[in-house]
Design a protein around this motif. Structure first.
Motif, short mmCIF file in Angstrom:
data_model
loop_
_atom_site.label_atom_id
_atom_site.label_comp_id
_atom_site.label_asym_id
_atom_site.label_seq_id
_atom_site.Cartn_x
_atom_site.Cartn_y
_atom_site.Cartn_z
N ASP A 190 0.78 -1.31 0.12
CA ASP A 190 0.03 -0.05 -0.08
C ASP A 190 0.95 1.18 0.16
N ASN A 197 3.43 -2.23 -7.14
CA ASN A 197 2.18 -1.88 -7.40
C ASN A 197 1.65 -2.98 -8.64
N GLY A 221 -3.81 -3.84 2.63
CA GLY A 221 -2.56 -3.15 2.35
C GLY A 221 -1.49 -3.03 3.47
N ALA A 223 1.60 -0.76 4.19
CA ALA A 223 2.11 0.36 4.05
C ALA A 223 3.86 0.19 4.67
#
Length: 353
Positions: A190, A197, A221, A223
């Motif tokens: 994320d 991606n 997600g 991060a």
């Protein structure tokens, strides 16, 4: 130079019944550039001799040094040695963008002809690489180009992998691990990072459009990779019947392994990307990791160095060059480590087979 086709004929045939559902992802560069196979970059014997006689030097400003980036670096070093180009500096920014800018300034004090680097913060490209731009270094990026820089003027090229091919192979490995049926959790990166991606979205698209018996029933997600255990724990608590998990790369996958061990779950299969020793050891020992998908990291380095030399010779170099990817399973670790990283698999893995 030619670009890769949007999809292989075999993949098109496999996806044909579902292709109207959504547009299939295509491997492109960070700015939408078409992908060109690295094999398009060739140097004649006379050109190699010309480079060897020129006294060129090179430096690396890495984002972080670990198994994958170390293999890229070694591939570049071996090619530079073949070309008679001296490596004068190599830095490791520890994934700190401010430190990477300082590293670029430090290595440029040595006035290298070539700079190879993977940008930590592509959006800060102009400031991160200002010293290299001012110093006239031929910059070759790995995986992601810095924003604000112009191909052919400010940098030579970006060298990466067939990212959609990685997603395709990861979905294939998941389907094989589950026998074509099951419910899976999808943990994606994320963050605004082109490589992960595109790999993540390609995996998801392939599962949803190519494997009717497999359903993504949970998504989360990631991060910060340091939070992977919390993310995996929450996903498994909410979805205790999962059969498989997709994790975007190997280091956080080892964190997921810790969660599964704590929960006593031996029934869940993990597929992930890149090679490392803990993940490989779990795989050959019959653990949850079913397969590791890898790019040809060593060749990324080889062709990054070769592309820089081609540019010095006045050749046009396409903006986004890619290597192939492969599935590494329990029975193919020896070959897989060599093809991907250009070296033997760790003894711990080979001895556990």
């Amino acid at each position: 130079m030619r670009s890769l086709p949007l999809l292989t004929a075999g993949l098109l045939a496999a996806l044909a019944p579902n292709i109207a559902v959504a547009q299939a992802p295509v491997t492109v560069g960070p700015n939408g550039e078409p992908a060109t196979p690295v094999a398009e970059i060739e140097l004649s014997d006379a050109e190699v001799s010309q480079i060897r006689e020129s006294g060129y030097t090179a430096a690396f400003a890495w984002h972080e040094l670990y198994d994958w980036s170390g293999a890229v670096a070694q591939g570049a070093k071996d090619e530079f040695e073949r070309l008679g180009i001296e490596v004068v500096a190599e830095t490791d920014a520890g994934f700190d963008s401010a430190r990477q800018q300082a590293d670029v300034e430090t290595v440029m004090a040595l006035d290298p002809t070539i700079l190879i680097s993977l940008p930590i913060d592509p959006s800060a490209g102009t400031s991160t690489y200002s010293a290299a731009l001012d110093g006239g270094a031929r910059i070759v990026f790995i995986d992601n180009a810095a924003a604000g820089l112009v191909h052919g003027e400010d940098y030579v090229t970006t060298v990466s992998a067939d990212l959609v091919g990685i997603g395709e192979k990861t979905s294939q490995a998941m389907a094989e691990a589950l026998g074509g049926e099951g419910e899976i959790g999808y943990i994606f990166h994320d963050a605004d990072f082109h490589v992960t991606n595109l790999r993540d979205s390609a995996f998801k698209w392939m599962i949803e459009n190519s494997y009717e018996g497999i359903d993504i029933v949970a998504e989360a997600g990631m991060a910060d990779p340091a939070r992977i255990e919390d993310i995996a724990s929450a996903m498994l608590m909410q979805n205790p019947d999962l059969d498989g998990l997709y994790v975007p790369w190997a280091e956080p996958a080892t964190g997921v392994l810790s969660v599964l061990r704590q929960l006593g779950r031996t029934d869940i299969k993990i597929v992930t990307i890149d090679l490392n020793e803990p993940a490989g050891l779990d795989m050959v020992s019959g653990g949850p990791i079913a397969a590791l998908i890898a790019d040809e990291a060593y060749n990324i380095g080889v062709y990054a160095a070769r592309a820089a030399a081609a540019d010095l010779l006045g050749h046009d170099v396409d903006p986004f060059l890619v290597v192939d990817a492969l599935i590494v399973g329990p029975d193919t670790v020896a070959e897989g480590w060599q093809q991907s990283l250009g070296r033997d698999a760790p003894a711990s893995i080979l001895n556990a087979q």
